[in-house]
Design a protein around this motif. Sequence first.
Motif, PDB file in Angstrom:
ATOM      1  N   ALA A 150      17.073  78.757  44.415  1.00 52.38           N
ATOM      2  CA  ALA A 150      17.634  77.471  44.839  1.00 52.38           C
ATOM      3  C   ALA A 150      17.000  76.319  44.050  1.00 52.38           C
ATOM      4  O   ALA A 150      16.351  75.438  44.605  1.00 52.38           O
ATOM      5  N   PRO A 151      17.173  76.365  42.720  1.00 56.27           N
ATOM      6  CA  PRO A 151      16.453  75.433  41.845  1.00 56.27           C
ATOM      7  C   PRO A 151      16.796  73.969  42.090  1.00 56.27           C
ATOM      8  O   PRO A 151      17.978  73.605  42.106  1.00 56.27           O
ATOM      9  N   GLU A 152      15.766  73.168  42.287  1.00 57.30           N
ATOM     10  CA  GLU A 152      15.972  71.729  42.433  1.00 57.30           C
ATOM     11  C   GLU A 152      16.295  71.184  41.051  1.00 57.30           C
ATOM     12  O   GLU A 152      15.599  71.506  40.074  1.00 57.30           O
ATOM     13  N   PRO A 153      17.331  70.334  40.928  1.00 58.58           N
ATOM     14  CA  PRO A 153      17.819  69.955  39.591  1.00 58.58           C
ATOM     15  C   PRO A 153      16.759  69.366  38.655  1.00 58.58           C
ATOM     16  O   PRO A 153      16.656  69.770  37.503  1.00 58.58           O
ATOM     17  N   ARG A 154      15.961  68.412  39.148  1.00 57.16           N
ATOM     18  CA  ARG A 154      15.002  67.758  38.248  1.00 57.16           C
ATOM     19  C   ARG A 154      13.861  68.702  37.875  1.00 57.16           C
ATOM     20  O   ARG A 154      13.435  68.772  36.731  1.00 57.16           O
ATOM     21  N   LEU A 155      13.382  69.454  38.847  1.00 56.19           N
ATOM     22  CA  LEU A 155      12.317  70.420  38.573  1.00 56.19           C
ATOM     23  C   LEU A 155      12.808  71.488  37.600  1.00 56.19           C
ATOM     24  O   LEU A 155      12.120  71.837  36.632  1.00 56.19           O
ATOM     25  N   ALA A 156      14.030  71.978  37.827  1.00 56.04           N
ATOM     26  CA  ALA A 156      14.582  73.011  36.955  1.00 56.04           C
ATOM     27  C   ALA A 156      14.749  72.494  35.529  1.00 56.04           C
ATOM     28  O   ALA A 156      14.445  73.196  34.560  1.00 56.04           O
ATOM     29  N   ARG A 157      15.212  71.253  35.403  1.00 54.17           N
ATOM     30  CA  ARG A 157      15.401  70.681  34.067  1.00 54.17           C
ATOM     31  C   ARG A 157      14.061  70.608  33.331  1.00 54.17           C
ATOM     32  O   ARG A 157      13.967  70.931  32.158  1.00 54.17           O
ATOM     33  N   ALA A 158      13.025  70.218  34.044  1.00 56.87           N
ATOM     34  CA  ALA A 158      11.705  70.109  33.424  1.00 56.87           C
ATOM     35  C   ALA A 158      11.155  71.492  33.062  1.00 56.87           C
ATOM     36  O   ALA A 158      10.594  71.685  31.987  1.00 56.87           O
ATOM     37  N   LEU A 159      11.352  72.458  33.933  1.00 56.51           N
ATOM     38  CA  LEU A 159      10.776  73.786  33.693  1.00 56.51           C
ATOM     39  C   LEU A 159      11.534  74.546  32.616  1.00 56.51           C
ATOM     40  O   LEU A 159      10.954  75.363  31.893  1.00 56.51           O
ATOM     41  N   ARG A 160      12.820  74.259  32.491  1.00 55.89           N
ATOM     42  CA  ARG A 160      13.608  74.945  31.469  1.00 55.89           C
ATOM     43  C   ARG A 160      13.084  74.640  30.074  1.00 55.89           C
ATOM     44  O   ARG A 160      13.162  75.450  29.168  1.00 55.89           O
ATOM     45  N   LYS A 161      12.529  73.432  29.922  1.00 56.22           N
ATOM     46  CA  LYS A 161      12.050  72.999  28.598  1.00 56.22           C
ATOM     47  C   LYS A 161      10.680  73.568  28.232  1.00 56.22           C
ATOM     48  O   LYS A 161      10.233  73.442  27.108  1.00 56.22           O
ATOM     49  N   VAL A 162      10.007  74.161  29.210  1.00 55.96           N
ATOM     50  CA  VAL A 162       8.603  74.538  29.017  1.00 55.96           C
ATOM     51  C   VAL A 162       8.421  75.670  28.015  1.00 55.96           C
ATOM     52  O   VAL A 162       7.435  75.704  27.281  1.00 55.96           O
ATOM     53  N   GLY A 163       9.388  76.588  27.977  1.00 60.82           N
ATOM     54  CA  GLY A 163       9.278  77.707  27.053  1.00 60.82           C
ATOM     55  C   GLY A 163       8.676  78.949  27.679  1.00 60.82           C
ATOM     56  O   GLY A 163       7.977  79.719  27.020  1.00 60.82           O
ATOM     57  N   PHE A 164       8.937  79.132  28.978  1.00 61.78           N
ATOM     58  CA  PHE A 164       8.511  80.371  29.623  1.00 61.78           C
ATOM     59  C   PHE A 164       9.220  81.549  28.966  1.00 61.78           C
ATOM     60  O   PHE A 164      10.347  81.419  28.482  1.00 61.78           O
ATOM     61  N   ARG A 199      -2.093  74.551  35.370  1.00 61.33           N
ATOM     62  CA  ARG A 199      -1.988  74.327  33.920  1.00 61.33           C
ATOM     63  C   ARG A 199      -1.050  75.354  33.263  1.00 61.33           C
ATOM     64  O   ARG A 199      -1.258  75.777  32.125  1.00 61.33           O
ATOM     65  N   LEU A 200      -0.041  75.713  34.020  1.00 64.65           N
ATOM     66  CA  LEU A 200       0.895  76.729  33.537  1.00 64.65           C
ATOM     67  C   LEU A 200       1.764  76.229  32.394  1.00 64.65           C
ATOM     68  O   LEU A 200       2.260  77.008  31.594  1.00 64.65           O
ATOM     69  N   LEU A 201       1.953  74.904  32.330  1.00 62.92           N
ATOM     70  CA  LEU A 201       2.845  74.376  31.307  1.00 62.92           C
ATOM     71  C   LEU A 201       2.187  74.386  29.930  1.00 62.92           C
ATOM     72  O   LEU A 201       2.868  74.365  28.912  1.00 62.92           O
ATOM     73  N   ASP A 202       0.845  74.453  29.937  1.00 60.88           N
ATOM     74  CA  ASP A 202       0.129  74.550  28.657  1.00 60.88           C
ATOM     75  C   ASP A 202       0.234  75.950  28.063  1.00 60.88           C
ATOM     76  O   ASP A 202       0.098  76.138  26.863  1.00 60.88           O
ATOM     77  N   HIS A 203       0.394  76.934  28.962  1.00 60.43           N
ATOM     78  CA  HIS A 203       0.407  78.329  28.507  1.00 60.43           C
ATOM     79  C   HIS A 203       1.600  79.070  29.091  1.00 60.43           C
ATOM     80  O   HIS A 203       1.450  79.948  29.925  1.00 60.43           O
ATOM     81  N   PRO A 204       2.794  78.679  28.645  1.00 55.47           N
ATOM     82  CA  PRO A 204       3.990  79.268  29.252  1.00 55.47           C
ATOM     83  C   PRO A 204       4.281  80.682  28.741  1.00 55.47           C
ATOM     84  O   PRO A 204       5.093  81.391  29.325  1.00 55.47           O
ATOM     85  N   GLU A 205       3.588  81.073  27.664  1.00 55.49           N
ATOM     86  CA  GLU A 205       3.904  82.363  27.080  1.00 55.49           C
ATOM     87  C   GLU A 205       3.525  83.483  28.071  1.00 55.49           C
ATOM     88  O   GLU A 205       2.582  83.353  28.843  1.00 55.49           O
ATOM     89  N   ALA A 206       4.270  84.548  28.020  1.00 53.50           N
ATOM     90  CA  ALA A 206       4.052  85.706  28.888  1.00 53.50           C
ATOM     91  C   ALA A 206       4.170  85.339  30.363  1.00 53.50           C
ATOM     92  O   ALA A 206       3.500  85.914  31.210  1.00 53.50           O
ATOM     93  N   THR A 207       4.981  84.340  30.655  1.00 54.14           N
ATOM     94  CA  THR A 207       5.205  83.983  32.062  1.00 54.14           C
ATOM     95  C   THR A 207       6.692  84.122  32.390  1.00 54.14           C
ATOM     96  O   THR A 207       7.535  83.459  31.773  1.00 54.14           O
ATOM     97  N   ARG A 208       6.959  85.007  33.314  1.00 55.55           N
ATOM     98  CA  ARG A 208       8.347  85.229  33.747  1.00 55.55           C
ATOM     99  C   ARG A 208       8.525  84.537  35.098  1.00 55.55           C
ATOM    100  O   ARG A 208       7.785  84.807  36.044  1.00 55.55           O
ATOM    101  N   VAL A 209       9.504  83.654  35.146  1.00 58.38           N
ATOM    102  CA  VAL A 209       9.662  82.791  36.320  1.00 58.38           C
ATOM    103  C   VAL A 209      10.981  83.078  37.034  1.00 58.38           C
ATOM    104  O   VAL A 209      12.033  83.194  36.393  1.00 58.38           O
ATOM    105  N   LEU A 210      10.915  83.178  38.355  1.00 58.57           N
ATOM    106  CA  LEU A 210      12.128  83.217  39.182  1.00 58.57           C
ATOM    107  C   LEU A 210      12.138  81.965  40.049  1.00 58.57           C
ATOM    108  O   LEU A 210      11.196  81.714  40.811  1.00 58.57           O
ATOM    109  N   HIS A 211      13.178  81.178  39.911  1.00 59.50           N
ATOM    110  CA  HIS A 211      13.302  79.925  40.660  1.00 59.50           C
ATOM    111  C   HIS A 211      14.522  80.045  41.569  1.00 59.50           C
ATOM    112  O   HIS A 211      15.658  80.028  41.106  1.00 59.50           O
TER     113      HIS A 211
END
Length: 256
Positions: free
Chosen positions: A98-112, A84-96
């Motif tokens: 070899a980012p997969e394009p579709r996953l990266a596109r979705a995660l970029r929008k989350v607001g980490f 349930r990380l997408l519900d609480h993206p605040e204070a989350t620092r992410v390292l991705h």
Amino acid sequence: MSGLKGMVPSSVKRRAKLLAYQGTKYECPFCGFKARALRPHGHDFDVLKQRDVVGGGVRPSRCFQCGSADRERLIFLYLRNDLRLLDHPEATRVLHIAPEPRLARALRKVGFTEYIMGDLHAEGYSYPDDVLDIDATNIPFAADSFDLILCSHVLEHIPDDSRAIRELARVLRPGGTAILQVPISANTQDTLEDFSVTDPKAREQVFGQFDHVRIYGQDYVDRLAAGGFTVKRVDVASKYEEYGTNPREELFVCTV
Ligand SMILES: [Zn+2]
């Protein structure tokens, strides 16, 4: 007639093709396409069958509309539904890595708080501006820099994978989560490794892909542990089959 055929715009052809694959069996969590099948994808080498490599070999895996792969869908669903990380993206620092394009596109929008993409920039390839040149064996960040690390189907390309594993463990903060996926043999214990095999054609025969340097066995978990991780094998893929995951794919969820 053949002249007219050549004039049908590719977008129309594409839509016609998509219509043919519409159905109710699968739903892509990225683009929402509902399909009766997944597009077959993968490398077809005997060694992948002999070693029963999960995550390798030809299998129905891609979304016909957006091209997402089974394994990026699984990671996304696990982050979204289980952690349930997408519900609480605040204070989350992410390292991705070899980012997969579709996953990266979705995660970029989350607001980490931070979402850093990195890949080893190889000569002759181009990379999007926001994908940094990062060598996994020498990660240019301080210890404990990330709360979440995603690194899928990368380690099997890296000769000194133990160094990369130690680096990933170093930059993950205690209590954070790293999801470290590799193609893995279901029927062998020991990782197959032979650094004398360097020719791309030979690597295809021995490792199942031209740029792989090993096939992991079940001792993959020991390798992760030797690098400093505590590893949990998470088997959630079968509950997400409607999203076109590979039910045999386990997640290697690692903490330090
Ligand atoms: Zn899709």
